[in-house]
Design a protein around this motif. Structure first.
Motif, PDB file in Angstrom:
ATOM      1  N   LYS A 184      -5.508  -1.788  -2.984  1.00  0.00           N
ATOM      2  CA  LYS A 184      -6.139  -2.833  -2.417  1.00  0.00           C
ATOM      3  C   LYS A 184      -5.432  -3.011  -0.873  1.00  0.00           C
ATOM      4  O   LYS A 184      -4.447  -2.926  -0.827  1.00  0.00           O
ATOM      5  CB  LYS A 184      -5.235  -4.115  -3.499  1.00  0.00           C
ATOM      6  CG  LYS A 184      -5.407  -5.337  -2.686  1.00  0.00           C
ATOM      7  CD  LYS A 184      -4.861  -6.715  -4.111  1.00  0.00           C
ATOM      8  CE  LYS A 184      -4.903  -8.039  -3.241  1.00  0.00           C
ATOM      9  NZ  LYS A 184      -4.029  -9.637  -4.595  1.00  0.00           N
ATOM     10  N   THR A 185      -5.959  -3.510  -0.271  1.00  0.00           N
ATOM     11  CA  THR A 185      -6.332  -3.380   1.087  1.00  0.00           C
ATOM     12  C   THR A 185      -6.145  -4.820   1.486  1.00  0.00           C
ATOM     13  O   THR A 185      -7.156  -5.548   1.542  1.00  0.00           O
ATOM     14  CB  THR A 185      -6.877  -2.311   2.071  1.00  0.00           C
ATOM     15  OG1 THR A 185      -6.766  -1.260   1.934  1.00  0.00           O
ATOM     16  CG2 THR A 185      -7.143  -2.702   3.221  1.00  0.00           C
ATOM     17  N   VAL A 186      -5.467  -6.106   2.353  1.00  0.00           N
ATOM     18  CA  VAL A 186      -5.910  -6.774   3.252  1.00  0.00           C
ATOM     19  C   VAL A 186      -5.397  -6.160   4.969  1.00  0.00           C
ATOM     20  O   VAL A 186      -4.899  -5.529   5.382  1.00  0.00           O
ATOM     21  CB  VAL A 186      -4.609  -7.711   3.636  1.00  0.00           C
ATOM     22  CG1 VAL A 186      -4.716  -9.131   4.123  1.00  0.00           C
ATOM     23  CG2 VAL A 186      -4.652  -8.098   1.761  1.00  0.00           C
ATOM     24  N   SER A 187      -6.998  -6.532   5.322  1.00  0.00           N
ATOM     25  CA  SER A 187      -7.137  -5.807   6.410  1.00  0.00           C
ATOM     26  C   SER A 187      -8.207  -7.166   7.513  1.00  0.00           C
ATOM     27  O   SER A 187      -8.699  -7.915   6.938  1.00  0.00           O
ATOM     28  CB  SER A 187      -7.826  -5.058   6.692  1.00  0.00           C
ATOM     29  OG  SER A 187      -9.264  -5.215   6.171  1.00  0.00           O
ATOM     30  N   SER A 188      -7.964  -6.951   8.885  1.00  0.00           N
ATOM     31  CA  SER A 188      -8.626  -7.957  10.129  1.00  0.00           C
ATOM     32  C   SER A 188      -9.196  -6.640  10.118  1.00  0.00           C
ATOM     33  O   SER A 188      -9.106  -5.708  11.173  1.00  0.00           O
ATOM     34  CB  SER A 188      -8.024  -8.115   9.922  1.00  0.00           C
ATOM     35  OG  SER A 188      -8.770  -8.698  11.400  1.00  0.00           O
ATOM     36  N   GLU A 189     -10.540  -7.295  11.257  1.00  0.00           N
ATOM     37  CA  GLU A 189     -11.217  -5.841  12.651  1.00  0.00           C
ATOM     38  C   GLU A 189     -11.856  -7.046  13.364  1.00  0.00           C
ATOM     39  O   GLU A 189     -12.301  -8.030  12.744  1.00  0.00           O
ATOM     40  CB  GLU A 189     -11.698  -5.260  11.759  1.00  0.00           C
ATOM     41  CG  GLU A 189     -13.181  -5.604  10.557  1.00  0.00           C
ATOM     42  CD  GLU A 189     -13.574  -4.249  10.110  1.00  0.00           C
ATOM     43  OE1 GLU A 189     -14.090  -4.391  10.199  1.00  0.00           O
ATOM     44  OE2 GLU A 189     -12.623  -3.458  10.171  1.00  0.00           O
ATOM     45  N   ALA A 236      -2.654   5.992   9.874  1.00  0.00           N
ATOM     46  CA  ALA A 236      -2.197   5.655   8.509  1.00  0.00           C
ATOM     47  C   ALA A 236      -0.893   5.979   8.858  1.00  0.00           C
ATOM     48  O   ALA A 236      -0.165   6.965   9.129  1.00  0.00           O
ATOM     49  CB  ALA A 236      -2.937   5.801   7.094  1.00  0.00           C
ATOM     50  N   ARG A 237       0.402   4.650   8.476  1.00  0.00           N
ATOM     51  CA  ARG A 237       1.676   4.874   8.380  1.00  0.00           C
ATOM     52  C   ARG A 237       2.287   3.770   7.363  1.00  0.00           C
ATOM     53  O   ARG A 237       2.035   2.955   7.170  1.00  0.00           O
ATOM     54  CB  ARG A 237       2.686   4.942  10.067  1.00  0.00           C
ATOM     55  CG  ARG A 237       4.451   4.913   9.925  1.00  0.00           C
ATOM     56  CD  ARG A 237       4.107   5.016  11.268  1.00  0.00           C
ATOM     57  NE  ARG A 237       3.807   6.458  12.129  1.00  0.00           N
ATOM     58  CZ  ARG A 237       3.381   6.565  13.827  1.00  0.00           C
ATOM     59  NH1 ARG A 237       4.212   5.480  14.170  1.00  0.00           N
ATOM     60  NH2 ARG A 237       3.010   7.741  14.113  1.00  0.00           N
ATOM     61  N   HIS A 238       3.141   5.520   6.768  1.00  0.00           N
ATOM     62  CA  HIS A 238       4.170   4.351   5.249  1.00  0.00           C
ATOM     63  C   HIS A 238       5.230   3.767   5.991  1.00  0.00           C
ATOM     64  O   HIS A 238       6.039   4.361   7.191  1.00  0.00           O
ATOM     65  CB  HIS A 238       4.497   5.570   4.700  1.00  0.00           C
ATOM     66  CG  HIS A 238       5.167   4.595   3.286  1.00  0.00           C
ATOM     67  ND1 HIS A 238       4.437   3.866   2.342  1.00  0.00           N
ATOM     68  CD2 HIS A 238       6.326   5.023   2.861  1.00  0.00           C
ATOM     69  CE1 HIS A 238       5.614   3.650   1.363  1.00  0.00           C
ATOM     70  NE2 HIS A 238       6.353   4.303   1.836  1.00  0.00           N
ATOM     71  N   GLY A 252      -4.892  -3.048   8.863  1.00  0.00           N
ATOM     72  CA  GLY A 252      -5.040  -3.406   7.939  1.00  0.00           C
ATOM     73  C   GLY A 252      -3.216  -2.829   7.139  1.00  0.00           C
ATOM     74  O   GLY A 252      -2.733  -2.106   7.833  1.00  0.00           O
ATOM     75  N   VAL A 253      -3.817  -3.504   5.595  1.00  0.00           N
ATOM     76  CA  VAL A 253      -2.541  -2.825   4.897  1.00  0.00           C
ATOM     77  C   VAL A 253      -2.041  -2.679   3.953  1.00  0.00           C
ATOM     78  O   VAL A 253      -2.995  -3.567   3.110  1.00  0.00           O
ATOM     79  CB  VAL A 253      -0.532  -4.100   5.323  1.00  0.00           C
ATOM     80  CG1 VAL A 253      -0.347  -4.045   6.681  1.00  0.00           C
ATOM     81  CG2 VAL A 253      -0.903  -5.450   4.447  1.00  0.00           C
ATOM     82  N   SER A 254      -1.882  -1.606   3.111  1.00  0.00           N
ATOM     83  CA  SER A 254      -1.728  -1.650   1.526  1.00  0.00           C
ATOM     84  C   SER A 254      -0.440  -1.459   0.642  1.00  0.00           C
ATOM     85  O   SER A 254       0.500  -1.600   1.406  1.00  0.00           O
ATOM     86  CB  SER A 254      -2.610  -0.418   1.744  1.00  0.00           C
ATOM     87  OG  SER A 254      -2.446   1.057   1.944  1.00  0.00           O
ATOM     88  N   VAL A 310       0.860   0.815   6.879  1.00  0.00           N
ATOM     89  CA  VAL A 310      -0.289   0.182   8.073  1.00  0.00           C
ATOM     90  C   VAL A 310      -1.288   0.611   8.400  1.00  0.00           C
ATOM     91  O   VAL A 310      -1.164   2.559   8.503  1.00  0.00           O
ATOM     92  CB  VAL A 310       0.460   0.201   8.847  1.00  0.00           C
ATOM     93  CG1 VAL A 310      -0.489  -1.070  10.815  1.00  0.00           C
ATOM     94  CG2 VAL A 310       1.488  -1.394   8.607  1.00  0.00           C
ATOM     95  N   THR A 311      -2.521   0.592   8.117  1.00  0.00           N
ATOM     96  CA  THR A 311      -4.150   1.341   8.791  1.00  0.00           C
ATOM     97  C   THR A 311      -4.553   1.100   9.891  1.00  0.00           C
ATOM     98  O   THR A 311      -4.632   0.118  10.588  1.00  0.00           O
ATOM     99  CB  THR A 311      -5.042   1.390   7.591  1.00  0.00           C
ATOM    100  OG1 THR A 311      -4.004   2.303   6.428  1.00  0.00           O
ATOM    101  CG2 THR A 311      -6.046   2.307   7.524  1.00  0.00           C
TER     102      THR A 311
END
Length: 243
Positions: A79-84, A137-139, A173-175, A122-123
Motif C-alpha cells: 500500500k502506497t500513498v503518493s502524489s505526482e 527509495a529510502r527507509h 510517495g510513502v509506503s 519514501v520513494t
C-alpha cells in the motif's frame, strides 16, 4: 532465508549502521554511548534504549532483535500513498525540480494527515523526456507524515539523479503505511528536526483555520501554480497498489 533461531547470532557482530535509518550522526552518538555493534544493542534492555533515545530507541531495540511488524504482501504489492505532477515543459535543473518536489510533497503530506496515516519508506519517482522511469527509495527509522521529513528525504534522492537529464514528471510517495498515533516523534538527538516539526504543526493549524494559502513556504512563494498532482488514493481502485 534466516530462521528465527539464527536471527540474533546472525545480526550480533554486524555494525549498527546497517540498521535502516541509522545515519552517521546517530551512529556517532551511539558510539559515544558505547554501542557499536547490533549485538551490543541486543544486550541493552528495551526500556533503557527507550529512556535514552525515545521512540527511536524502542524501534532500535526491536530491529536489533529482528522484530519487524510490517506486513509482507505475497504478491509483491504494498500500500502506497503518493502524489505526482507532469510538467508543461521538461525540467533538468535541481532548483526547478526541487520546487516541484516540494509542491507534490505538501500535497502528499496533507493527504496523509487527513487520513491519519504515516509511512516508513519514501520513494521518489522521475520520468524523463524519453519516458524512461526512475524510482529511488529510502527507509526511515521513524514513520512520518510530515512534509519536511518527506521532502528532505526525497531531495537527498533527487540530488543523486540530477545529471543533465530532462524530466517531464516527478512524484513522491510513502509506503509501509500504518495508522498515525497522533504524534510524529522527532528524533530527540536532532533538535533541529524537532524545531522544524513544531513549525510545520503550527503552519498546519493556521492553514486549517484560514485556508491552505494562508501560509506558503518561501520556496513556493509566487511560484506559477503547478499542474494538479495525481493523488493516488483519490481513486479507490488504486488504493493498496504501488505506482
Amino acid at each position: 532465508m534466516i530462521g528465527q533461531a539464527e536471527t540474533l547470532p546472525f545480526l550480533a557482530p554486524r555494525p549498527i549502521s546497517l540498521i535502516y535509518g541509522v545515519g552517521k550522526v546517530f551512529a556517532e552518538t551511539l558510539r559515544r554511548d558505547g554501542l557499536v555493534t547490533i549485538g551490543q544493542l541486543q544486550a541493552e534492555p528495551s526500556e533503557t534504549l527507550t529512556r535514552r533515545y525515545g521512540e527511536t530507541g524502542a524501534r532500535l531495540a526491536r530491529l536489533a532483535r529482528g522484530e519487524d511488524s510490517r506486513r509482507i504482501s505475497p504478491d509483491g504489492e504494498m500500500k502506497t500513498v503518493s502524489s505526482e505532477t507532469t510538467f508543461t515543459s521538461d525540467i533538468s535543473s535541481l532548483d526547478s525540480l526541487s520546487t516541484q518536489l516540494l509542491q507534490v510533497t505538501e500535497r502528499l503530506s496533507e493527504r496523509l494527515k487527513a487520513k491519519g496515516l504515516v509511512g516508513d519508506t519514501v520513494t521518489l519517482k522521475l520520468k524523463s523526456a524519453g519516458f524512461r522511469l526512475r524510482t529511488r527509495a529510502r527507509h526511515l527509522m521513524i514513520p512520518t507524515q510530515l512534509a519536511n521529513v518527506i521532502y528532505e528525504t526525497g531531495l537527498s534522492l533527487l540530488e543523486r539523479e540530477v545529471d543533465g537529464t530532462a524530466f517531464r514528471l516527478i512524484g513522491i510517495g510513502v509506503s509501509g503505511i500504518d495508522a498515525a498515533d497522533g504524534t510524529d516523534p522527532a528524533d530527540l538527538l536532532e533538535p533541529a528536526v524537532a524545531r522544524r516539526a513544531a513549525a510545520e504543526r503550527a503552519m498546519d493549524r493556521v492553514r486549517t483555520r484560514f485556508g491552505r494559502t494562508a501560509v506558503v513556504r518561501g520556496k513556493l512563494y509566487q511560484q506559477t501554480p503547478a499542474p494538479q498532482p495525481a493523488d493516488l488514493l483519490d481513486d479507490d481502485q488504486n488504493e493498496g497498489k504501488t505506482r
